[in-house]
Design an enzyme around this catalytic site. Sequence first.
Site, PDB file in Angstrom:
ATOM      1  N   ARG A  48       1.151 -57.682  -1.496  1.00 59.80           N
ATOM      2  CA  ARG A  48       0.947 -59.100  -1.844  1.00 59.80           C
ATOM      3  C   ARG A  48       0.008 -59.213  -3.035  1.00 59.80           C
ATOM      4  O   ARG A  48      -0.744 -58.288  -3.347  1.00 59.80           O
ATOM      5  CB  ARG A  48       0.375 -59.883  -0.668  1.00 59.80           C
ATOM      6  CG  ARG A  48      -0.989 -59.411  -0.173  1.00 59.80           C
ATOM      7  CD  ARG A  48      -2.165 -60.198  -0.671  1.00 59.80           C
ATOM      8  NE  ARG A  48      -3.432 -59.613  -0.281  1.00 59.80           N
ATOM      9  CZ  ARG A  48      -4.150 -58.816  -1.063  1.00 59.80           C
ATOM     10  NH1 ARG A  48      -3.725 -58.509  -2.262  1.00 59.80           N
ATOM     11  NH2 ARG A  48      -5.305 -58.319  -0.644  1.00 59.80           N
ATOM     12  N   GLU A  54     -10.726 -65.330  -2.742  1.00 59.59           N
ATOM     13  CA  GLU A  54     -11.082 -63.907  -2.557  1.00 59.59           C
ATOM     14  C   GLU A  54     -12.321 -63.740  -1.686  1.00 59.59           C
ATOM     15  O   GLU A  54     -13.320 -64.449  -1.867  1.00 59.59           O
ATOM     16  CB  GLU A  54     -11.316 -63.295  -3.948  1.00 59.59           C
ATOM     17  CG  GLU A  54     -10.627 -61.992  -4.147  1.00 59.59           C
ATOM     18  CD  GLU A  54      -9.121 -62.055  -3.915  1.00 59.59           C
ATOM     19  OE1 GLU A  54      -8.687 -61.753  -2.773  1.00 59.59           O
ATOM     20  OE2 GLU A  54      -8.375 -62.389  -4.837  1.00 59.59           O
ATOM     21  N   HIS A  55     -12.228 -62.805  -0.768  1.00 61.27           N
ATOM     22  CA  HIS A  55     -13.340 -62.481   0.139  1.00 61.27           C
ATOM     23  C   HIS A  55     -13.778 -63.691   0.964  1.00 61.27           C
ATOM     24  O   HIS A  55     -14.975 -63.882   1.210  1.00 61.27           O
ATOM     25  CB  HIS A  55     -14.546 -61.914  -0.641  1.00 61.27           C
ATOM     26  CG  HIS A  55     -14.308 -60.514  -1.131  1.00 61.27           C
ATOM     27  ND1 HIS A  55     -14.451 -59.402  -0.329  1.00 61.27           N
ATOM     28  CD2 HIS A  55     -13.908 -60.048  -2.334  1.00 61.27           C
ATOM     29  CE1 HIS A  55     -14.175 -58.316  -1.022  1.00 61.27           C
ATOM     30  NE2 HIS A  55     -13.819 -58.686  -2.247  1.00 61.27           N
ATOM     31  N   ASP A  57     -11.357 -64.815   3.617  1.00 64.84           N
ATOM     32  CA  ASP A  57     -10.595 -64.837   4.873  1.00 64.84           C
ATOM     33  C   ASP A  57     -11.465 -64.387   6.040  1.00 64.84           C
ATOM     34  O   ASP A  57     -11.468 -64.989   7.115  1.00 64.84           O
ATOM     35  CB  ASP A  57      -9.292 -64.012   4.775  1.00 64.84           C
ATOM     36  CG  ASP A  57      -9.476 -62.557   4.339  1.00 64.84           C
ATOM     37  OD1 ASP A  57     -10.594 -62.177   3.910  1.00 64.84           O
ATOM     38  OD2 ASP A  57      -8.491 -61.786   4.424  1.00 64.84           O
ATOM     39  N   GLY A 149      -5.734 -53.419  -4.746  1.00 67.33           N
ATOM     40  CA  GLY A 149      -5.882 -54.835  -4.402  1.00 67.33           C
ATOM     41  C   GLY A 149      -4.557 -55.536  -4.155  1.00 67.33           C
ATOM     42  O   GLY A 149      -4.492 -56.760  -4.123  1.00 67.33           O
ATOM     43  N   SER A 151      -2.705 -54.675  -1.442  1.00 69.93           N
ATOM     44  CA  SER A 151      -2.509 -54.588   0.000  1.00 69.93           C
ATOM     45  C   SER A 151      -1.553 -53.481   0.429  1.00 69.93           C
ATOM     46  O   SER A 151      -0.743 -53.664   1.345  1.00 69.93           O
ATOM     47  CB  SER A 151      -2.007 -55.961   0.485  1.00 69.93           C
ATOM     48  OG  SER A 151      -1.906 -56.001   1.834  1.00 69.93           O
ATOM     49  N   SER A 152      -1.662 -52.327  -0.234  1.00 69.34           N
ATOM     50  CA  SER A 152      -0.801 -51.211   0.181  1.00 69.34           C
ATOM     51  C   SER A 152      -1.175 -50.755   1.592  1.00 69.34           C
ATOM     52  O   SER A 152      -0.316 -50.382   2.389  1.00 69.34           O
ATOM     53  CB  SER A 152      -0.936 -50.041  -0.796  1.00 69.34           C
ATOM     54  OG  SER A 152      -2.273 -49.615  -0.876  1.00 69.34           O
ATOM     55  N   ASP A 196      -3.891 -60.285   4.444  1.00 75.03           N
ATOM     56  CA  ASP A 196      -2.825 -59.358   4.059  1.00 75.03           C
ATOM     57  C   ASP A 196      -1.736 -59.280   5.124  1.00 75.03           C
ATOM     58  O   ASP A 196      -0.540 -59.302   4.830  1.00 75.03           O
ATOM     59  CB  ASP A 196      -3.416 -57.961   3.821  1.00 75.03           C
ATOM     60  CG  ASP A 196      -4.518 -57.981   2.770  1.00 75.03           C
ATOM     61  OD1 ASP A 196      -4.698 -59.035   2.126  1.00 75.03           O
ATOM     62  OD2 ASP A 196      -5.201 -56.965   2.610  1.00 75.03           O
ATOM     63  N   LYS A 240     -11.058 -48.470  -0.329  1.00 72.76           N
ATOM     64  CA  LYS A 240     -12.018 -49.356   0.337  1.00 72.76           C
ATOM     65  C   LYS A 240     -12.579 -48.759   1.627  1.00 72.76           C
ATOM     66  O   LYS A 240     -13.749 -48.907   1.939  1.00 72.76           O
ATOM     67  CB  LYS A 240     -11.254 -50.653   0.509  1.00 72.76           C
ATOM     68  CG  LYS A 240     -11.481 -51.586   1.424  1.00 72.76           C
ATOM     69  CD  LYS A 240     -10.796 -52.922   1.254  1.00 72.76           C
ATOM     70  CE  LYS A 240      -9.792 -53.208   2.330  1.00 72.76           C
ATOM     71  NZ  LYS A 240      -8.489 -52.742   2.110  1.00 72.76           N
TER      72      LYS A 240
HETATM   73  P1  NG1 Z   1      -7.248 -55.550  -0.275  1.00 71.83           P
HETATM   74  O1  NG1 Z   1      -7.112 -56.124  -1.610  1.00 71.83           O
HETATM   75  O2  NG1 Z   1      -5.940 -55.157   0.302  1.00 71.83           O
HETATM   76  O3  NG1 Z   1      -8.271 -54.473  -0.202  1.00 71.83           O
HETATM   77  C1  NG1 Z   1      -9.039 -56.889   1.237  1.00 71.83           C
HETATM   78  C2  NG1 Z   1      -8.898 -57.377   2.680  1.00 71.83           C
HETATM   79  C3  NG1 Z   1      -8.463 -58.841   2.741  1.00 71.83           C
HETATM   80  C4  NG1 Z   1      -9.373 -59.715   1.891  1.00 71.83           C
HETATM   81  C5  NG1 Z   1      -9.464 -59.124   0.471  1.00 71.83           C
HETATM   82  C6  NG1 Z   1     -10.433 -59.872  -0.426  1.00 71.83           C
HETATM   83  C7  NG1 Z   1      -8.161 -55.767   4.373  1.00 71.83           C
HETATM   84  C8  NG1 Z   1      -7.010 -55.111   5.015  1.00 71.83           C
HETATM   85  N1  NG1 Z   1      -7.887 -56.601   3.378  1.00 71.83           N
HETATM   86  O4  NG1 Z   1      -7.773 -56.791   0.672  1.00 71.83           O
HETATM   87  O5  NG1 Z   1      -8.467 -59.284   4.100  1.00 71.83           O
HETATM   88  O6  NG1 Z   1     -10.638 -59.853   2.483  1.00 71.83           O
HETATM   89  O7  NG1 Z   1      -9.882 -57.767   0.500  1.00 71.83           O
HETATM   90  O8  NG1 Z   1     -10.058 -61.193  -0.558  1.00 71.83           O
HETATM   91  O9  NG1 Z   1      -9.303 -55.503   4.737  1.00 71.83           O
END
Ligand code: NG1
Length: 466
Positions: A48, A54-55, A57, A149, A151-152, A196, A240
């Site tokens: 997605r 951002e940050h 949810d 970023g 969402s893999s 995600d 992450k």
């Molecule tokens: P990504 O971009 O997939 O690392 C992460 C969190 C989201 C959200 C975003 C920042 C997970 C699985 N995903 O996404 O829930 O907090 O960062 O907006 O932790």
Amino acid sequence: MEGINHGDKPPIIAEIPLFQRKRTDDLFASFENKYKKKPLFLARASGRVNLIGEHIDYCGYSVLPMAIEQDILMAVATNTNTELHLSNANSKFSDFVTDMTSFTIDQSRPEWHNYILCGIKGILERAGMVDTPQGMSIMVDGNVPKSAGLSSSSALVCCAGLATKHAHSLAFTKTELADICMRCEHYIGTQGGGMDQSICFLAKAGTAKHIEFNPIRAHDVSLPEGVVFVVANSCVELQKASTSHFNIRVVECRLASQILAKSKGLEWRKMRRLADVEKALGVSLSDMEEMVDQVLHPEPYTKDEVCGILSLSTDELNSESLSQNTLHVQSFKLHNRAMHVFSEANRVLKFKALCNDSSVKDPAQLLGNLMNDSHASCRDLYECSCPELDELVEICKKAGALGSRLTGAGWAGCTVSMVPNDTLQAFLKQVEDEFYAKDPNRRSKVAESLFATQPGQGAVIYQIHV
Ligand code: NG1
């Protein structure tokens, strides 16, 4: 605007679409080569791009993502025992075999198979089938850029969750699957929100979604005519789950919630998210921004200071509010993190309102301004950007984007830009020349790093006819 039917199940589709056939034929051939039998079904879950929000949810606030075309495919067969066999069409990822009744998820080594184990574990636990699982053999093929970023990781978790649901003939709805996968991805150690996993199951082709939490709800958002969203990867990667960047932000937001709550005489131990405080006080997001200025100081808080305010010992603070990988952190930037969250939550609502208000003549530049403000807030208040992302955002704006921002967790990965349709080709050329062409590493990746994208569909099962 249209709600979702909470009884909705992920679709089971009889035919694999033509455009996927070459890739799926190769995947099935790898499957047969590996397991000496044919797969029973194919599960698909896409990555997605988050347009704004951002940050927030994991602070309880709504977000505005859309699914992209890049996805994870899993060809699956069931076994007559409880063994799980995982293999990846990309030989960089090693095979993994375990018994489904007794596996552990290794947080210290967030390798690809651990995300699949998260999805499997989440479904088996929710179905009460931890001791009676159905063994599976799975061959995976993915083309979502990793650690970027997009969402893999959640695409892997959700695809595994969907495949496990289907292999066990379970009847979970899309929202139940999103909720299960949101919770079970925490087994990998990062304490993310549900953006995600929700968009992964609830996405609909042709529309972005406004997603709210507690409980998960998704509403269509019509994107403006005449613009297209372009993803550009900075080619910097951040895993992450193997750093504490992400969880430090989660903890800073939690501590900010608790100190704000305590200052207003609320039961602060129950306030884990900034949205909890706003809800308990019944005030607006702008009121919360003012409160942040009044209650929290901009200088970092030391751990001792936080303990003093909440009347806790260090051990109590560690177990009450911190996570395993943030126990070492000694200072917390509570004012700036909370200010980002409340202002970003406000920007999401403004973005959605503009998209859905047909009386606004030309919303695109207003939307672009919100995206630009979002990036500035991520960069300056949340400190989740990096020099390469900032450079890319500036290049995109110079090349004609009406708005440009980092997308996803940040610190690395991608930007998303809103670009007028009629200048798309010139935009792509200029960004390629100015960001990618000069650097051999970036140049070699430009084809998969810079692309326009349309809102894609949510996760599906395809039947395989043998
Ligand atoms: P990504 O971009 O997939 O690392 C992460 C969190 C989201 C959200 C975003 C920042 C997970 C699985 N995903 O996404 O829930 O907090 O960062 O907006 O932790």
